[in-house]
Motif scaffolding. Structure first.
Motif, short mmCIF file in Angstrom:
data_model
loop_
_atom_site.label_atom_id
_atom_site.label_comp_id
_atom_site.label_asym_id
_atom_site.label_seq_id
_atom_site.Cartn_x
_atom_site.Cartn_y
_atom_site.Cartn_z
N CYS A 322 -21.75 -42.87 15.30
CA CYS A 322 -23.13 -42.90 16.01
C CYS A 322 -24.21 -42.32 15.09
O CYS A 322 -23.83 -41.11 15.06
CB CYS A 322 -23.00 -42.67 17.32
N CYS A 325 -25.97 -39.29 17.76
CA CYS A 325 -25.32 -38.20 18.00
C CYS A 325 -23.91 -37.82 17.26
O CYS A 325 -23.36 -36.98 17.60
CB CYS A 325 -24.66 -38.45 19.58
N CYS A 342 -22.67 -46.74 21.80
CA CYS A 342 -22.06 -45.54 21.90
C CYS A 342 -21.43 -44.80 23.17
O CYS A 342 -22.41 -44.82 24.22
CB CYS A 342 -22.88 -44.32 21.40
#
Ligand SMILES: [Zn+2]
Length: 370
Positions: A322, A325, A342
């Motif tokens: 992702c 993050c 995500c």
């Protein structure tokens, strides 16, 4: 560094005949001296060059074509041996008469005339002057800057003639620096997906021509090999293949130019081609988009225009991370997943945009630590 410009040329029947002779003689010289050399021995270029002069007296037909083509053939052989001796290449092979592409290289020579210097190679808006051939009609789309060094004349399997004009790049004007940073991902559906949110598809005309190629190929397999129709269809097919190759190359040149013009830092993914070829569905995509050639274009254009070009490490999982993050989601390995959420930060990702953004991020990181 040198820069090549490929232009289509239209020789008259007489010029065409002379080109064919030059292809043949250059090949003859290459093969002749290859036959004389051996694994342990390649005599000096100068020695072979002297022998070439003697050979020309023995075989007068060698005097007919462009003499620089013969010397270039000898140079090519010397370079092939140098690469062999430094273990970069295998032992040089004999050139075949019916290879898919015939070519010879000739180079520029200046002669001091009465009141000006004359060159054996010159370029105008619609023609190119070549040694022995004289002016050949040419399709020069845009002015070619810089000092010409050499020209490679070639003929494709479908009988089209080209001249690749090699110029010294020092004299090529540089594009002023762009200030963008971009990450590029090889799309499966699209040709390229960028970190700035652009999906760039292959030209639409390609699919149309490819369908026709598939059709002709099927027809051909049903025809009798010796028949007139077979030959006719085969010629048609070769022409179409050439057309598709031209469209693709043109598209890639324009696109790579635009990307290099607009960005200072260009990051792409290192493709593990061997791995990908195991996956049949991807292998078609790869051959289709000829990504590696595009990457080469980006690389050398970046060099010319003083951009930073970088490939991220081959084992970087650009699709699965992702980009917000950095959570790794192995479910995304499945190529059918085009959009995913995500599990950690709940951002919804388009598979390809996310990958391109990761490539940029990772590339910038690698550049900093390099
Ligand atoms: Zn996340």
């Amino acid at each position: 560094m040198n820069m090549g410009h490929k232009i289509r040329i239209y020789p008259t029947p007489e010029q065409e005949e002379l080109c064919n002779k030059s292809f043949g003689c250059a090949r003859f010289v290459y093969n002749h001296f290859l036959g004389m050399a051996s694994e342990s021995r390649f005599e000096s270029y100068n020695k072979y060059n002297k022998q070439l002069t003697a050979l020309k007296n023995e075989l007068p037909w060698l005097k007919e074509p462009d003499k620089y083509a013969l010397q270039s053939a000898l140079e090519d052989l010397r370079d092939a041996f140098n690469r062999f001796f430094s273990r970069q290449n295998r032992y040089p092979k004999f050139k075949r008469k019916h290879g898919p592409k015939q070519s010879y290289r000739t180079y520029i020579v200046a002669n001091q005339g009465k009141d000006k210097i004359n060159y054996n190679i010159e370029l105008s808006k619609e023609a190119i002057k070549l040694p022995k051939l004289g002016w050949v009609k040419a399709n020069v789309h845009k002015p070619i800057d810089g000092q010409i060094k050499s020209v490679t004349v070639s003929k494709t399997g479908s009988g089209e003639f080209y001249a690749s004009v090699c110029v010294e790049a020092d004299s090529v004007s540089q594009i002023p620096s762009g200030n963008g940073e971009i990450g590029l991902d090889l799309g499966i559906k699209d040709f390229v997906v960028t970190s700035s949110g652009e999906k760039i598809a292959n030209p639409k005309t390609l699919a149309k021509h490819e369908k026709r190629i598939a059709l002709l190929q099927r027809n051909l397999s049903r025809k009798n090999k010796g028949s007139k129709n077979y030959a006719k269809n085969k010629a048609k097919l070769a022409k179409l293949h050439q057309k598709v190759a031209n469209i693709r190359k043109d598209f890639q040149h324009k696109l790579s130019h635009r990307i290099v013009r607009d960005n200072q830092i260009i990051i792409i993914e290192t493709l593990r081609v061997k791995n990908m070829l195991k996956n049949r569905r991807l292998s078609k995509a790869i051959s289709d988009v000829s990504w590696s050639r595009f990457a080469t274009m980006l690389e050398y254009k970046s060099k010319w225009h003083k951009r930073e070009f970088h490939k991220v490490g081959a084992f970087f999982a650009s699709s699965q991370l992702c980009h917000v993050c950095e959570h790794k989601n192995p479910d995304v390995k499945d190529l059918d997943i085009r959009v995913w959420e995500c599990p950690k930060c709940k951002t919804v990702h388009d598979r390809d945009f996310n990958a391109a953004k990761n490539i940029l991020k990772q590339g910038l990181k690698e550049l900093k630590t390099a």
